[in-house]
Design a protein around this motif. Structure first.
Motif: not given
Length: 293
Positions: A77-84, A107-115
């Motif tokens: 959800v966050r992206g692995p590089v920004p999270l790293a 959570s489906v909602a978290d995934y929907d939020a980032v498409g």
């Protein structure tokens, strides 16, 4: 068993989420013998939810020698590089006290939020962890002490194989397991670690999001579990034996069972009145748990 405390990122009882609350909570954890502070990750939830990474950063100077952890963060959800990048910064600024717990999330909602399609979370998670580990080793500045990466799993054979393959520790989900199921999972994990030539004797095992509320009132305990069930869309009767809601004897007994099953650290999250609840737990339950271990 060591105890950690989830930062109170949700308003359970109408109290505003303020910096002073987080500071007082960390003080209570430190003063009450807790060893770690954690935050977990949702972009969207049934209740307003403070960002976990930002919340951890906000209490760095207050945390003293406490371990800081995500339990868990969502690299897909966050992206692995920004999270790293964020994890490396927390490791550097904390002086090497940070543990990065990750999982795909449920959570489906978290995934929907980032498409991102929710049904793709598992293969995307495996790829994300590989990218995350590479980024932690390559993005500058690189922390002097590598960031431990713990993998969240509810305890399936496939999930524990993933823990053994990718992880430096296992984060189990408190309200999706029992002491018996966790003990069985420990056996599966140890076998998977040995199959990979890894040491299975010192591998960290932690239990996260253990919802907690100390009360001697059965009516209050029932009300807390019913409210939690409504928030999580879970049957309160199913949740009741999986959370620490009740008197000190009840809470100590459940924690002792998890300690006996192989849990090294349990992360508590009070269901309201977080500072007082944390101090009460440290005074009324933790010492008795140590004596009974």
């Amino acid at each position: 068993m060591k105890l950690g405390a989830h930062l109170p990122l949700i308003d359970f009882d109408g109290s505003p989420l303020e910096p002073s609350t987080l500071r007082a909570y960390v003080d209570a954890a430190r003063d009450s013998g807790f060893t770690a502070i954690s935050a977990n990750d949702h972009l969207v939830f049934q209740r307003p939810w403070l960002d976990g990474i930002v919340a951890l950063a906000s209490i760095l100077e207050r945390s003293g020698g406490l371990t800081l952890a995500t339990t868990v963060a969502l690299p897909v959800v966050r992206g692995p590089v920004p999270l790293a990048k964020a994890a490396a910064a927390l490791q550097i600024l904390s002086g090497g006290r940070f543990v990065l717990g990750v999982a795909p999330g449920s959570s489906v909602a978290d995934y929907d939020a980032v498409g991102v399609p929710f049904e793709e979370r598992w293969p995307r998670f495996d790829d994300a962890v590989r990218v995350l580990r590479s980024a932690l080793a390559e993005l500058e500045p690189v922390p002097a002490r590598p960031v431990p990466v713990w993998i969240g799993s509810w305890g399936s054979a496939a999930g524990l194989s993933r823990v053994a393959r990718h992880g430096d520790g296992w984060l189990a989900s408190a309200y999706n397991t029992t002491p018996g199921r966790l003990a069985a999972g420990v056996d599966i994990l140890r076998e998977a670690l040995r199959a990979r030539g890894r040491d299975d004797t010192a591998f960290p095992i932690a239990l996260a999001t253990m919802w907690t509320y100390l009360t001697s009132s059965r009516e209050e305990a029932r009300a807390k579990v019913e409210a939690l069930g409504a928030m999580l869309n879970r049957d309160p009767a199913e949740l009741a034996p999986q959370v620490l809601v009740g008197d000190a004897d009840h809470c100590r007994a459940i924690l002792q069972d998890y300690a006996d099953a192989g849990v090294g650290t349990t992360f508590l999250w009070p269901l309201g009145d977080p500072v007082t609840q944390l101090r009460r737990f440290g005074a009324e339950v933790a010492p008795r748990l140590v004596e009974g271990s």
